[in-house]
Design a protein around this motif. Structure first.
Motif, PDB file in Angstrom:
ATOM      1  N   GLN A  35       0.857  -1.182   0.000  1.00  0.00           N
ATOM      2  CA  GLN A  35       0.000   0.000   0.000  1.00  0.00           C
ATOM      3  C   GLN A  35       0.892   1.230   0.000  1.00  0.00           C
ATOM      4  O   GLN A  35       1.780   1.375   0.839  1.00  0.00           O
ATOM      5  N   HIS A  36       0.650   2.118  -0.967  1.00  0.00           N
ATOM      6  CA  HIS A  36       1.418   3.349  -1.145  1.00  0.00           C
ATOM      7  C   HIS A  36       0.591   4.515  -0.606  1.00  0.00           C
ATOM      8  O   HIS A  36      -0.523   4.742  -1.068  1.00  0.00           O
ATOM      9  N   VAL A  37       1.157   5.236   0.372  1.00  0.00           N
ATOM     10  CA  VAL A  37       0.453   6.349   1.007  1.00  0.00           C
ATOM     11  C   VAL A  37       1.313   7.594   0.840  1.00  0.00           C
ATOM     12  O   VAL A  37       2.419   7.664   1.374  1.00  0.00           O
ATOM     13  N   GLU A  46       5.382   3.480   2.216  1.00  0.00           N
ATOM     14  CA  GLU A  46       4.991   2.230   1.570  1.00  0.00           C
ATOM     15  C   GLU A  46       4.930   1.150   2.637  1.00  0.00           C
ATOM     16  O   GLU A  46       5.883   0.961   3.398  1.00  0.00           O
ATOM     17  N   PHE A  47       3.814   0.462   2.647  1.00  0.00           N
ATOM     18  CA  PHE A  47       3.600  -0.605   3.611  1.00  0.00           C
ATOM     19  C   PHE A  47       3.612  -1.905   2.830  1.00  0.00           C
ATOM     20  O   PHE A  47       2.677  -2.194   2.082  1.00  0.00           O
ATOM     21  N   LYS A  48       4.699  -2.656   2.985  1.00  0.00           N
ATOM     22  CA  LYS A  48       4.939  -3.845   2.172  1.00  0.00           C
ATOM     23  C   LYS A  48       4.624  -5.101   2.951  1.00  0.00           C
ATOM     24  O   LYS A  48       5.228  -5.365   3.991  1.00  0.00           O
ATOM     25  N   GLY A  49       3.658  -5.846   2.433  1.00  0.00           N
ATOM     26  CA  GLY A  49       3.263  -7.094   3.068  1.00  0.00           C
ATOM     27  C   GLY A  49       2.024  -6.902   3.927  1.00  0.00           C
ATOM     28  O   GLY A  49       1.767  -5.818   4.458  1.00  0.00           O
ATOM     29  N   TYR A  56      -0.311  -0.693   9.809  1.00  0.00           N
ATOM     30  CA  TYR A  56      -0.677   0.662   9.384  1.00  0.00           C
ATOM     31  C   TYR A  56      -2.145   0.951   9.722  1.00  0.00           C
ATOM     32  O   TYR A  56      -2.475   1.997  10.283  1.00  0.00           O
ATOM     33  N   TYR A  57      -3.035   0.019   9.416  1.00  0.00           N
ATOM     34  CA  TYR A  57      -4.453   0.204   9.730  1.00  0.00           C
ATOM     35  C   TYR A  57      -4.649   0.327  11.243  1.00  0.00           C
ATOM     36  O   TYR A  57      -5.456   1.134  11.703  1.00  0.00           O
ATOM     37  N   GLY A  58      -3.910  -0.464  11.998  1.00  0.00           N
ATOM     38  CA  GLY A  58      -3.976  -0.364  13.453  1.00  0.00           C
ATOM     39  C   GLY A  58      -3.499   0.990  13.945  1.00  0.00           C
ATOM     40  O   GLY A  58      -4.058   1.558  14.890  1.00  0.00           O
ATOM     41  N   GLN A  59      -2.463   1.528  13.297  1.00  0.00           N
ATOM     42  CA  GLN A  59      -1.950   2.851  13.658  1.00  0.00           C
ATOM     43  C   GLN A  59      -3.002   3.925  13.397  1.00  0.00           C
ATOM     44  O   GLN A  59      -3.190   4.839  14.205  1.00  0.00           O
ATOM     45  N   LEU A  60      -3.715   3.823  12.265  1.00  0.00           N
ATOM     46  CA  LEU A  60      -4.790   4.783  11.977  1.00  0.00           C
ATOM     47  C   LEU A  60      -5.847   4.752  13.077  1.00  0.00           C
ATOM     48  O   LEU A  60      -6.308   5.795  13.544  1.00  0.00           O
ATOM     49  N   VAL A 114      -3.354  -6.905  -4.612  1.00  0.00           N
ATOM     50  CA  VAL A 114      -1.894  -7.023  -4.616  1.00  0.00           C
ATOM     51  C   VAL A 114      -1.185  -5.674  -4.530  1.00  0.00           C
ATOM     52  O   VAL A 114       0.012  -5.617  -4.246  1.00  0.00           O
ATOM     53  N   ASP A 115      -1.914  -4.577  -4.788  1.00  0.00           N
ATOM     54  CA  ASP A 115      -1.303  -3.252  -4.738  1.00  0.00           C
ATOM     55  C   ASP A 115      -2.402  -2.223  -4.511  1.00  0.00           C
ATOM     56  O   ASP A 115      -3.470  -2.305  -5.133  1.00  0.00           O
ATOM     57  N   LEU A 116      -2.162  -1.275  -3.599  1.00  0.00           N
ATOM     58  CA  LEU A 116      -3.107  -0.206  -3.309  1.00  0.00           C
ATOM     59  C   LEU A 116      -2.366   1.118  -3.373  1.00  0.00           C
ATOM     60  O   LEU A 116      -1.319   1.272  -2.741  1.00  0.00           O
ATOM     61  N   LEU A 117      -2.900   2.051  -4.148  1.00  0.00           N
ATOM     62  CA  LEU A 117      -2.339   3.392  -4.260  1.00  0.00           C
ATOM     63  C   LEU A 117      -3.352   4.365  -3.697  1.00  0.00           C
ATOM     64  O   LEU A 117      -4.458   4.495  -4.218  1.00  0.00           O
TER      65      LEU A 117
END
Length: 131
Positions: A35-37, A46-49, A56-60, A114-117
């Motif tokens: 995921q590219h933020v 970039e959050f890879k894996g 990252y979602y937990g951090q939000l 597989v990829d989020l922008l």
């Protein structure tokens, strides 16, 4: 009209995200997804894996006391593995509030993301919120 399977997959992901349903997210996000933020804040990068993305979602959630929500407004697909979702983001953080639209571009392979922008309408406002 039947919903395209890629849109159905992404819709399921938004529902799981907003409920904190990690098990479902693990089912629909590839282990090596990225995921590219954008921006320049503590939640940019970039959050890879899958584990990094879930962290990252937990951090939000942690930074907003569980108030962060991404409510989808429009789903679009090209039918060839790409889905764009326009969403409305809301959250509070101390005396700050986030209330803006954004979008995610998903790349789907098989039955997995597989990829989020991530794109924000007002990146500077987003950076201020997360600073």
């Amino acid at each position: 009209m039947t919903e395209h399977p890629h849109i159905a997959l992404v819709r399921r992901g938004y529902e799981a995200f907003n409920k904190g349903d990690v098990d479902t997210l693990r089912q629909i996000i590839a282990n090596d997804c990225v995921q590219h933020v954008g921006g320049d804040s503590q939640v940019s990068g970039e959050f890879k894996g899958i584990d990094a993305m879930l962290a990252y979602y937990g951090q939000l959630a942690e930074l907003t006391g569980g108030t962060f929500r991404a409510e989808p407004e429009l789903y679009s697909t090209d039918g060839n593995g790409h889905v764009i979702v326009v969403h409305h983001l809301t959250a509070t953080r101390g005396d700050k509030s986030l209330d803006q639209r954004g979008a995610l571009l998903f790349q789907i392979t098989g039955d997995k993301a597989v990829d989020l922008l991530q794109c924000d309408v007002d990146l500077e406002e987003s950076d201020r919120f997360w600073s």
